[in-house]
Design a protein around this motif. Structure first.
Motif, PDB file in Angstrom:
ATOM      1  N   ALA A   1       0.831  -1.209   0.000  1.00  0.00           N
ATOM      2  CA  ALA A   1       0.000   0.000   0.000  1.00  0.00           C
ATOM      3  C   ALA A   1       0.864   1.257   0.000  1.00  0.00           C
ATOM      4  CB  ALA A   1      -0.933  -0.006   1.207  1.00  0.00           C
ATOM      5  N   ALA A   2       1.940   1.240   0.778  1.00  0.00           N
ATOM      6  CA  ALA A   2       2.811   2.411   0.882  1.00  0.00           C
ATOM      7  C   ALA A   2       3.531   2.695  -0.429  1.00  0.00           C
ATOM      8  CB  ALA A   2       3.824   2.221   2.002  1.00  0.00           C
ATOM      9  N   LEU A   3       3.952   1.626  -1.127  1.00  0.00           N
ATOM     10  CA  LEU A   3       4.727   1.782  -2.363  1.00  0.00           C
ATOM     11  C   LEU A   3       3.875   1.706  -3.619  1.00  0.00           C
ATOM     12  CD1 LEU A   3       7.873  -0.379  -1.480  1.00  0.00           C
ATOM     13  CD2 LEU A   3       7.496   2.063  -1.143  1.00  0.00           C
ATOM     14  N   LYS A   4       2.559   1.435  -3.434  1.00  0.00           N
ATOM     15  CA  LYS A   4       1.624   1.330  -4.567  1.00  0.00           C
ATOM     16  C   LYS A   4       2.050   0.225  -5.540  1.00  0.00           C
ATOM     17  CE  LYS A   4      -0.021   6.127  -4.405  1.00  0.00           C
ATOM     18  NZ  LYS A   4       0.617   6.423  -3.103  1.00  0.00           N
ATOM     19  N   ILE A   5       2.397  -0.931  -4.950  1.00  0.00           N
ATOM     20  CA  ILE A   5       2.707  -2.119  -5.729  1.00  0.00           C
ATOM     21  C   ILE A   5       1.953  -3.287  -5.119  1.00  0.00           C
ATOM     22  CG2 ILE A   5       4.987  -1.305  -6.442  1.00  0.00           C
ATOM     23  CD1 ILE A   5       6.232  -2.915  -4.229  1.00  0.00           C
ATOM     24  N   SER A   6       1.979  -4.443  -5.772  1.00  0.00           N
ATOM     25  CA  SER A   6       1.256  -5.602  -5.266  1.00  0.00           C
ATOM     26  C   SER A   6       2.082  -6.317  -4.196  1.00  0.00           C
ATOM     27  CB  SER A   6       0.959  -6.582  -6.403  1.00  0.00           C
ATOM     28  OG  SER A   6       2.157  -7.182  -6.859  1.00  0.00           O
ATOM     29  N   PRO A   7       1.410  -7.041  -3.275  1.00  0.00           N
ATOM     30  CA  PRO A   7       2.147  -7.837  -2.289  1.00  0.00           C
ATOM     31  C   PRO A   7       3.088  -8.835  -2.946  1.00  0.00           C
ATOM     32  CG  PRO A   7      -0.148  -7.606  -1.622  1.00  0.00           C
ATOM     33  CD  PRO A   7      -0.049  -7.055  -3.047  1.00  0.00           C
ATOM     34  N   LYS A   8       2.703  -9.356  -4.098  1.00  0.00           N
ATOM     35  CA  LYS A   8       3.573 -10.300  -4.805  1.00  0.00           C
ATOM     36  C   LYS A   8       4.877  -9.630  -5.216  1.00  0.00           C
ATOM     37  CE  LYS A   8       3.740 -13.356  -8.833  1.00  0.00           C
ATOM     38  NZ  LYS A   8       3.009 -13.886 -10.007  1.00  0.00           N
ATOM     39  N   THR A   9       4.770  -8.386  -5.698  1.00  0.00           N
ATOM     40  CA  THR A   9       5.971  -7.640  -6.081  1.00  0.00           C
ATOM     41  C   THR A   9       6.854  -7.359  -4.884  1.00  0.00           C
ATOM     42  OG1 THR A   9       4.776  -6.619  -7.928  1.00  0.00           O
ATOM     43  CG2 THR A   9       6.828  -5.571  -7.241  1.00  0.00           C
ATOM     44  N   VAL A  10       6.212  -7.088  -3.730  1.00  0.00           N
ATOM     45  CA  VAL A  10       6.976  -6.881  -2.490  1.00  0.00           C
ATOM     46  C   VAL A  10       7.803  -8.119  -2.201  1.00  0.00           C
ATOM     47  CG1 VAL A  10       6.838  -6.543  -0.004  1.00  0.00           C
ATOM     48  CG2 VAL A  10       5.325  -5.257  -1.522  1.00  0.00           C
TER      49      VAL A  10
END
Length: 206
Positions: free
Chosen positions: A193-202
């Motif tokens: 949410a903070a980086l505006k990416i998907s959890p998978k990408t994290v």
């Protein structure tokens, strides 16, 4: 939620302050930012165009407000001042950065310089020293508090500790952001949410 306070300037204000050095303050202590604002605006040669309490918001405000100089703290949640400085200098080369920290640590000074900071002051410095630093970097120079200068001149920046920075440099800027957020105890969902990416990408960055 991050809170950002910035001044809305009319065209008339911009013309009035056109010759002043435009400064953005990035520090997670509200009272400290307010003190800096008062100090700089009393001087008359500066215009504080905005404030942020987080490095990520600070970078966004640089893009929006185009300040001449950013006064940047180092230890901030979400995105620390070193990484924020690296992003500012790579994306907005006309904006200079002066680090203002309570820490006199070789690792911090070295990383700040590698990130592109033009100055490094201790928070114990006098207000007149901050004014001198901002004027210097605005004119293309550098400025360091006396203890920082001594550290540099004595060769501490060339010690074996440089190996630590070399290991860190193999990470991408986004990987370093994810690393800090994980270290702060954030979940994949919160980081996404903070980086505006998907959890998978994290997970891939991790």
């Amino acid at each position: 939620r991050l809170r950002v306070r910035r001044r809305n300037l009319t065209l008339q204000n911009e013309r009035q302050y056109g010759l002043r050095v435009r400064v953005l303050l990035v520090d997670d202590h509200t009272l400290f930012r307010q003190g800096l604002r008062t100090l700089l605006e009393k001087h008359g040669g500066f215009q504080v165009v905005g404030e942020a309490e987080d490095g990520r918001v600070g970078v966004a405000l640089v893009e929006e407000l185009h300040p001449d100089v950013v006064v940047m703290d180092i230890a901030m949640k979400g995105l620390n001042g070193i990484e924020a400085t690296r992003q500012v200098r790579s994306r907005f080369p006309n904006t200079q950065v002066v680090m203002l920290s309570m820490h006199l640590l070789e690792s911090y000074v070295r990383q700040a310089l590698e990130a592109g900071a033009a100055g490094y002051l201790l928070k114990s410095a006098a207000g007149s020293e901050l004014v001198a630093a901002l004027e210097s970097v605005r004119n293309g120079g550098n400025y360091f508090s006396a203890p920082v200068s001594r550290m540099i001149l004595e060769g501490y920046l060339e010690t074996s500790k440089a190996a630590t920075a070399e290991k860190l440099s193999v990470l991408t800027p986004r990987e370093r952001e994810v690393l800090q957020l994980i270290a702060e105890g954030n979940s994949y969902k919160e980081i996404a949410a903070a980086l505006k990416i998907s959890p998978k990408t994290v997970g891939q960055h991790r």
